[in-house]
Structures are given as structure tokens and as C-alpha cells.
Design an enzyme around this catalytic site. Sequence first.
Site, mmCIF file in Angstrom:
data_model
loop_
_atom_site.group_PDB
_atom_site.id
_atom_site.type_symbol
_atom_site.label_atom_id
_atom_site.label_comp_id
_atom_site.label_asym_id
_atom_site.label_seq_id
_atom_site.Cartn_x
_atom_site.Cartn_y
_atom_site.Cartn_z
ATOM 1 N N GLU A 23 0.843 -1.207 0.000
ATOM 2 C CA GLU A 23 0.000 0.000 0.000
ATOM 3 C C GLU A 23 0.877 1.255 0.000
ATOM 4 O O GLU A 23 2.104 1.190 0.099
ATOM 5 C CB GLU A 23 -0.898 0.034 1.242
ATOM 6 C CG GLU A 23 -2.295 -0.552 1.039
ATOM 7 C CD GLU A 23 -3.222 0.378 0.265
ATOM 8 O OE1 GLU A 23 -2.740 1.408 -0.251
ATOM 9 O OE2 GLU A 23 -4.421 0.079 0.176
ATOM 10 N N ARG A 117 -8.905 -2.166 18.869
ATOM 11 C CA ARG A 117 -9.621 -2.702 17.709
ATOM 12 C C ARG A 117 -9.276 -1.966 16.413
ATOM 13 O O ARG A 117 -9.525 -2.478 15.327
ATOM 14 C CB ARG A 117 -11.139 -2.608 17.924
ATOM 15 C CG ARG A 117 -11.719 -3.641 18.881
ATOM 16 C CD ARG A 117 -13.254 -3.550 18.871
ATOM 17 N NE ARG A 117 -13.796 -3.669 17.536
ATOM 18 C CZ ARG A 117 -14.111 -4.827 16.936
ATOM 19 N NH1 ARG A 117 -13.918 -5.970 17.571
ATOM 20 N NH2 ARG A 117 -14.627 -4.822 15.714
ATOM 21 N N ASN A 121 -5.348 3.758 8.321
ATOM 22 C CA ASN A 121 -5.367 3.233 6.960
ATOM 23 C C ASN A 121 -4.738 4.281 6.048
ATOM 24 O O ASN A 121 -3.650 4.762 6.320
ATOM 25 C CB ASN A 121 -6.782 2.835 6.527
ATOM 26 C CG ASN A 121 -6.775 1.845 5.365
ATOM 27 O OD1 ASN A 121 -5.952 0.927 5.344
ATOM 28 N ND2 ASN A 121 -7.648 2.016 4.398
ATOM 29 N N ASN A 169 -10.459 5.317 2.646
ATOM 30 C CA ASN A 169 -9.265 5.125 1.830
ATOM 31 C C ASN A 169 -8.675 6.452 1.377
ATOM 32 O O ASN A 169 -8.639 7.409 2.131
ATOM 33 C CB ASN A 169 -9.561 4.162 0.674
ATOM 34 C CG ASN A 169 -8.613 2.976 0.689
ATOM 35 O OD1 ASN A 169 -7.401 3.158 0.578
ATOM 36 N ND2 ASN A 169 -9.142 1.782 0.866
ATOM 37 N N ASP A 218 -10.089 1.283 -3.981
ATOM 38 C CA ASP A 218 -9.108 1.345 -2.900
ATOM 39 C C ASP A 218 -8.394 2.692 -2.973
ATOM 40 O O ASP A 218 -9.016 3.727 -2.816
ATOM 41 C CB ASP A 218 -8.162 0.144 -3.015
ATOM 42 C CG ASP A 218 -7.457 -0.195 -1.718
ATOM 43 O OD1 ASP A 218 -6.973 0.726 -1.043
ATOM 44 O OD2 ASP A 218 -7.357 -1.394 -1.382
#
Length: 309
Positions: A23, A117, A121, A169, A218
Amino acid sequence: MSAELQQWRVTEPYLNLHCGLGEGPYYEAATNRLRFVDIKKKRVHVLDLNDPAPGPDSASVQTIQLDTPVTVTADIDGVDPQDRILIGVKFGLAILDRRAGTYEYLTRFDDAGDNERLRSNDGAVDPHGRFWLGSMTDFGHDLQAEGSVYLFDGAQPPRTMRHPVKIPNSVGWSPDGRTLYFTHSTERTIYAFDYDPQTGDVAGERPFYVHDGPGEPDGFRVDAEGSLWQAVYGESRVLKISSEGKLVGEIHLPTKCITCTEFVGTELFITTAGMEEGEGTAEEVELSGALFKVDVGVTGLKPFLFKLS
């Protein structure tokens, strides 16, 4: 319409490191290097683009192993990127000392306490030098709409700009800096917002492109003409979406899980995620997690620099 689309086809990887979740490709113009991350394996890879045919064991590939998921990188205003860069990590934003291979948190998502949790990103620096960063459910937990999109201004506690989100994203801007784009993968939608060049305020949310297909949009980058080059996870392709929100081109790749794109001149570098045996053809699995590139005949916008203060 498909007959009118611009078409590119990539058959071979440029470099195959078998990333678990490749990524965040980022062109480091000062050194002609490409940085990208492996979120699952907690690694930052730095690739010397002066090597025309790098291999996994090549001296042109440097890997920094961390103890936290690392999701995105950016250059810092006034700082040599060979020394320190900004990174998105498990609980927020951090500064990576590349020579030492260590990091320190700049600021966390929540001053009240870390949520195990969640992890960061994708994200990006805006025209005002602030960093937009999404959070989402971390690996090993059931995926829920419990994440947020945060706006980090220097080392101050971040502002929550959108909540809840499931898989937030890429964030990017139009060439004139007046439109902000944000991809919400699980909604299969790229949203557009009015971005005020003077104040940095955001308003006027509307759907810009809604994806019709089995995969999820994405990461993306914006080119100098205003088109978005949107990776689609699960569909073996990158979409070229015009500034009017129309599909005008596509890049076909030999593996399924396409994650993000980045321009280096007119070449588009493309990251991918790993697949397990049985999740696709033998070729799709073997080439999963590889880095690809293709010349698309247009340049991308230069990234903005993060301002520490």
C-alpha cells in the site's frame, strides 16, 4: 462504452516482494526513490528507481521492519526525507527515523486512550500542510463501521471529520485545489467536497463516482489533467476516472487485489495485496503482493508537505 475506453495491460511485475498488503506508494523526488508499505508485515520498503531491474534481494531495495502496522508515508516540510518522514501507524501519526529504524508518535487518534480494535489506513497531506488519515478495524477483529476520518494539524489533537466509516481510503485534491476527493471503499463510492483554498474548510459533500462491480475502490492518485487513477481491490484493474466522474480508461493487471497507485513522471506504479492458494489462479497468487508499473502518458500532481507547526 467499453470500446471507447483507453486500455493498458500489464503482464509482468516490476518488483515482487510478496507483500501481505502492499500500500501507500509515495515518490520521493529528492532521491528518486519509491516508498511503499506492507501493512500486514509492518514494513516500509524504499526502492531506488535508478535500478532498471530490481530484485527482492537487490541492494536497491531497503526494508525497515517496525513493530506496528504502518499504512502510509509523507514528506515533512523542511526535513530531509532520508532522515525522517511522517508515517501513519496503529494509533495515529508518527515520525520515522529512517537511519535508526525507530519511530515516535507525533499525536494519537484519541488522547483519552488507544482503541486496540482500530488502526490507521490511508491518508494524505492537504494544501494547508495538514494530514488527513482514516482509521478502521484492525486485522484479527470483525470488520465494523467503527472507524473515522481525522484531520491532523501539526502535533495538535486531531479533528474528527467523518464518523463512522468502515474502510476509509485515499484522499486527494483536484489540480486547482478546490475539490477534495475521498474514497470510502465499502460504500464503493468516491465522494467530492468543496475545498476552500484560503481556509481549508470543507463543504458540499456529493457522490463523485459510484463503482459498479464486484470489487471495491481502494487507493488513488490524481493526474495533472484532473483524472483519478483508482485502484480496484478484487478486480485486477485500475480505473481512469475523468474530472467529470466518468470512466474513461482502465489498466488490466495479472493479479486481483489492486491497492493503490503513484506517479513517477508518466509512469504509474501500482501496489497490490497478497492472496492465498485457492483464491485465484496460480499466476494471480504468485504475482499477488507485487509492485507493477505502466506508462500512461500523463504526469501526476506533486504531493503536499506536512507542516509540523
